[in-house]
Design a protein around this motif. Structure first.
Motif, PDB file in Angstrom:
ATOM      1  N   GLY A  59      -3.303 -34.903 -26.477  1.00  0.00           N
ATOM      2  CA  GLY A  59      -2.596 -34.641 -25.411  1.00  0.00           C
ATOM      3  C   GLY A  59      -3.366 -33.817 -24.918  1.00  0.00           C
ATOM      4  N   LYS A  67      -2.524 -40.686 -19.334  1.00  0.00           N
ATOM      5  CA  LYS A  67      -1.769 -39.285 -19.394  1.00  0.00           C
ATOM      6  C   LYS A  67      -2.007 -38.201 -19.998  1.00  0.00           C
ATOM      7  N   SER A  68      -2.449 -37.024 -19.548  1.00  0.00           N
ATOM      8  CA  SER A  68      -2.331 -36.106 -21.164  1.00  0.00           C
ATOM      9  C   SER A  68      -1.057 -34.634 -20.045  1.00  0.00           C
ATOM     10  N   LYS A  69      -0.497 -33.751 -21.048  1.00  0.00           N
ATOM     11  CA  LYS A  69       0.177 -32.668 -21.390  1.00  0.00           C
ATOM     12  C   LYS A  69      -0.316 -31.925 -21.043  1.00  0.00           C
TER      13      LYS A  69
END
Length: 391
Positions: free
Chosen positions: A318, A57-59
């Motif tokens: 992230g 997951k990336s922000k």
């Protein structure tokens, strides 16, 4: 060296050969006499390490930071050894996106590291041997230079000389990869923040009599000569020149590459505008050239372990895109069998030179999905430029 002596030497390295032949090969980091030319080699690794699960997951939708990792001379089989020689697990498996790069240079179907590295760094095809040039022989702006102009911090790391073909292709513009002293001077044409590798002699022991170490000091760099001096650096600019030429192999240097990469990230990440870092595992290529399976696998594991360190940073951050690839494949290397439960592999080679096969591209982080599919090596740079809005 006669056949019996060759077999004894191979046995000392934990390698057995079912067929040996005399062949000379002169390449950095190893003796002039090629260790072995083989039909098949059985190798049992002596190193394993745990692999931590990394969230994908990336922000962020676009990356603020980019880490390009190049394992020189590495095809699919070499990457697979990192898995098979480490209890059937490796950090390369944590990369969620996979593609393939076609590596031909402008003038040769089989590229070299200069043209291959330049394609990845500039988005232009060039002739074999050329550093940072475009199709017409003119200087082509690199990802590192573009990021520097955008106000990002920049860095280069290699286990070869820092003026060797791949790292040079991100910062220099020269008609020949052999022009190490001219390439060293090109380091002063950008505001690069961190560079760590071998190659001290090209800065300090030059034919033109210039002492570039003094010039680095004047430009505000801390010049480090050991990995302890590198890791002790907590801020500012850093020039790590850890060997006169190439660094020794992993079996002698230990965890220099991951420690250098971690230090670079800590320094570069202090810039709120973000950073660009290229990390090269240089000596997998030399294992292929010498058909030396121990060298190839130990360097491959070192690269994968370093990737793990970068993934841990990117997961927490992230906003960091990691792209892992190779400039070309070397040795026509294949894995023919083995026993993964015992970390034992049976390997073989078809060449002591580069091959023309496609090489993998792996991506993690914001924008990673751009790197799936099959494309020219120049597209790697273009995709990064698009994601980071570089010009």
């Amino acid at each position: 060296m006669n056949r019996i002596a060759s077999l004894l030497l191979l046995g000392a390295f934990g390698i057995s050969s079912v067929a040996c032949a005399q062949e000379k090969f002169n390449y950095p980091g190893k003796s002039k006499e090629k260790v072995e030319a083989t039909d098949k080699i059985t190798y049992t690794t002596t190193r394993t390490y745990p692999v931590q699960e990394i969230s994908s997951k990336s922000k962020a939708k676009r990356p603020k930071n980019v880490i390009v990792m190049i394992s020189d001379g590495t095809g699919t089989s070499q990457f697979f050894t990192a898995i098979a020689a480490n209890n059937n697990q490796a950090y390369i498996e944590q990369m969620p996106i996979t593609g393939f790069s076609k590596t031909a240079s402008k003038n040769k179907f089989t590229t070299d590291s200069a043209a291959g590295g330049s394609a990845i760094s500039t988005g232009h095809k060039s002739n074999n041997g050329e550093i940072g040039l475009d199709e017409n022989g003119n200087a082509a702006k690199t990802l590192l230079e573009m990021c520097d102009e955008q106000g990002k911090s920049t860095g280069l790391i290699a286990t070869s000389s820092i003026t060797h073909a791949t790292p040079a292709s991100f910062i220099a513009h020269q008609p020949s990869r052999k022009m190490n002293e001219e390439i060293a001077l090109d380091f002063f044409s950008t505001d690069i923040d961190v560079f760590i590798g071998g190659g001290k002699k090209h800065f300090a022991d030059r034919k033109d009599g210039k002492d570039l170490i003094k010039d680095l000091d004047k430009k505000g760099y801390k010049v480090a000569y050991t990995i302890d001096e590198v890791t002790a650096t907590t801020d500012g600019k850093l020039a790590g020149l850890l060997a006169d030429d190439a660094m020794p192999p992993y079996t002698e240097r230990g965890d220099v590459l991951p420690e250098a990469a971690n230090t670079a990230v800590k320094l570069l990440n202090q810039n709120k505008e973000g950073f660009f870092l290229m990390v090269e595992g240089s000596q997998v290529d030399w294992g292929g050239h010498n058909n030396n399976t121990e060298l190839l696998i130990t360097e491959m594991q070192d690269f994968d372990y370093t990737l793990g360190e970068m993934l841990k940073f990117a997961e927490k951050d992230g906003e960091t895109l990691i792209v892992v690839t190779a400039d070309h494949e070397t040795g026509g290397f294949s894995v023919n069998g083995g026993d993964p439960s015992k970390n034992t592999l049976v390997t073989s080679y078809t060449s002591t030179h580069h091959t023309a096969t496609m090489v993998p591209v792996f991506a993690y982080g914001p924008g990673a999905e751009e790197f799936s599919g099959i494309y020219e090596n120049t597209e790697i740079a273009k995709k990064i430029m698009k994601l980071m809005k570089l010009k």
